[in-house]
Each structure stands twice: as C-alpha cells, then as structure tokens.
Design an enzyme around this catalytic site. Structure first.
Site, short mmCIF file in Angstrom:
data_model
loop_
_atom_site.label_atom_id
_atom_site.label_comp_id
_atom_site.label_asym_id
_atom_site.label_seq_id
_atom_site.Cartn_x
_atom_site.Cartn_y
_atom_site.Cartn_z
N LYS A 80 0.82 -1.21 0.00
CA LYS A 80 0.00 0.00 0.00
C LYS A 80 0.85 1.26 0.00
O LYS A 80 2.05 1.24 0.22
CB LYS A 80 -0.99 -0.03 1.17
CG LYS A 80 -2.11 -1.05 0.90
CD LYS A 80 -3.26 -0.97 1.85
CE LYS A 80 -4.38 -1.90 1.39
NZ LYS A 80 -5.52 -1.91 2.34
N ARG A 86 -3.36 -10.06 4.75
CA ARG A 86 -3.76 -10.20 3.34
C ARG A 86 -2.63 -9.64 2.47
O ARG A 86 -2.31 -8.46 2.58
CB ARG A 86 -5.07 -9.43 3.10
CG ARG A 86 -5.61 -9.49 1.68
CD ARG A 86 -6.90 -8.68 1.59
NE ARG A 86 -7.50 -8.75 0.26
CZ ARG A 86 -7.21 -7.94 -0.74
NH1 ARG A 86 -6.29 -6.96 -0.55
NH2 ARG A 86 -7.79 -8.05 -1.91
#
Length: 285
Positions: free
Chosen positions: A223, A264
C-alpha cells in the site's frame, strides 16, 4: 504458548496468524492489474499462492484503489465466478472480495467460504442479509465511501479511537440484522479514507482492536504508506508497488505479534515465513 483466537464459523484454525493470498481478477488494481484476468491463469496463480503458504485465497473482480471506477455487476460476476469455482474445486479455502450482495451470494454458491466486503456491508443494502443467510465468515472493514471519493474523507481527530468505534458500530449493526457474531472478522481498512500517517497510527495500535473480541484482518500489502516510507531519498519517487514486498512481510510479522488473525498479501512466501517465525518465537517463550 498456544495462540487463542475468537471462534470463526466454518474456517480452519491455524494456531498462528493466517496468510490470505490475493488474486485480483481486474485490469486496474494498483499493483497487479491485468496479470490474472484470464480465469485459467488466475486459478493457477491461486494454487501457486497456496503452494507458497497461503491459508486462504481472496478473489476480487473490482479494483478498490483510490480513484477507481466501479464495474458493472455483470462484469464482476464474469470475472470472479470461474476463478472461485476453479479454486474451490481444488480444495482451496476461497474468500470473495466484493461489495455486491449478488456477487457474494453467487460466489458462495460457487464454493467461496468467506465474504470480504471492504465496505463492511455499507455499500449494498442487501449484503448483510446475504451474509446472514449464507452463514459464512464476513469481513467488516472500516469504510467511509467509494474509491473515487475516499481520500477526501480522511478527516480524524483521533484516528485509532474513531476507526475502532466506527467499526464497532457497524459490527453491532450487522449482528442486529442477523449476522452471527462468530461470523465476523474486523479490518482497520488501511489506505481507505486514511492518510499515510493514519495508517501508521493504526498499525501502531493493533492492540486497540482486541476489545471487540473478533478476529482481526490486516491488509497492508504494497500500500501507498509503504511506498512513501521507501521513497527514493533523492527524487522523492515512491517505491513501486511490486518492490514493497519485504516491507509488507515486516508488517505481517508485526501484525502477527500483535495478535492479528490473518494478513492479506500479494506475495505470499515472505509473509508465510514471517508469521511462522513469529509463531515459533511465541511457542518458545
């Protein structure tokens, strides 16, 4: 020391932090868009992730990167269902990453064992009903709006307190609507209506989620806040998403140590190794 987690209906107990591998069946996801659009390639990739140590595989047919436009329900179904069916048919524990009730329902019919809704049931008024009726584990993530507008919604006085409280309210709402508490997984929603500083503050206080009494999913892989941290010191250029996997694995180890139920990730092996190292260290204490 044995790991104790709140019960989660229908999924195996791993005795350590789990690893959820990502299969994005999309042309526009921020780090792997277009790689797995072909259903056969997507299924093969999912099986490779399991071979690398993934405990479950999350299949998504709609990008939720900042600014992404929504696809039609028909297109999302076309992308997702063959991959869910193919992986489940090979014995893989499959999660479907969707904000649409119809996609969730049909994916569960095709073999999905879990619904990962980044809106936590807020984007589609029928989603909570589907979660209640199917009885599969359901992710309630912190969410304030669709991808096209979410960056404008990152306004907090105390991000940790507010995000936990907002997820707690949605948890109570879905349970009141018929979802059993033992179905629910919570997720801080890193990168969704969050600044880079917000993401770090949330990661630093994963312990704040324990009071909700539900398994915690941490989705930090590749991210933007990691890209910013690792930016080129001379040019300021963000580290490309595919070069953020070592940092993602570091977050996986830290999340495991903080009691996360699962992480995840796009690149499974480094995080699978990291959570196993954390589990061995904990067992040796």
């Amino acid at each position: 020391m044995e790991r104790t987690e709140p019960s989660l209906a229908g999924l195996p107990e791993w005795g350590r932090c789990g690893v959820m591998g990502i299969v994005n069946v999309t042309p526009d996801s921020f780090s792997d868009g277009g790689l797995w659009l072909d259903p056969d390639r997507a299924v093969t990739h999912g099986l490779e992730l399991v071979a690398q140590g993934a405990d479950l595989v999350d299949v998504g047919g709609e990008s939720t990167r900042p600014g992404a436009k929504r696809v039609t329900e028909e297109e999302e179904l076309r992308r997702v269902l063959p991959v869910v069916r193919g992986l489940a048919g090979q014995g893989v524990v499959v999660s479907v990453d969707t904000m649409r009730a119809a996609v969730a329902e049909q994916a569960v019919d095709a073999g999905a064992a879990m619904v990962n809704d980044v809106s936590g049931g807020l984007a589609d008024p029928n989603m909570v009903k589907v979660a209640a009726e199917t009885g599969v584990p359901f992710v309630v993530m912190h969410w304030r709006g669709q991808s096209a507008s979410m960056d404008r919604l990152a306004q907090y006085q105390d991000v940790v307190t507010e995000v936990v409280a907002e997820v707690e309210r949605q948890l109570e709402a879905v349970v009141a609507a018929g979802v059993r508490p033992e179905q629910v997984v919570v997720d801080p929603g890193l990168g969704f209506a969050k600044t880079r500083e917000d993401d770090w503050k949330l990661l630093a206080r994963l312990d704040a989620w324990h009071r909700l009494g539900r398994p915690l999913l941490v989705a930090a892989s590749r991210k933007r806040f990691l890209g910013t941290l690792l930016a080129d010191p001379l040019t300021g250029e963000l580290r490309p998403p595919k070069e953020r996997d070592a940092a993602s694995a570091a977050v996986s180890a830290l999340a495991a140590a903080a009691g996360a139920w699962s992480v995840r990730v796009h690149e499974v092996r480094p995080s699978a190794d990291a959570v196993r190292v954390e589990a061995a260290l904990r067992a040796a204490r």
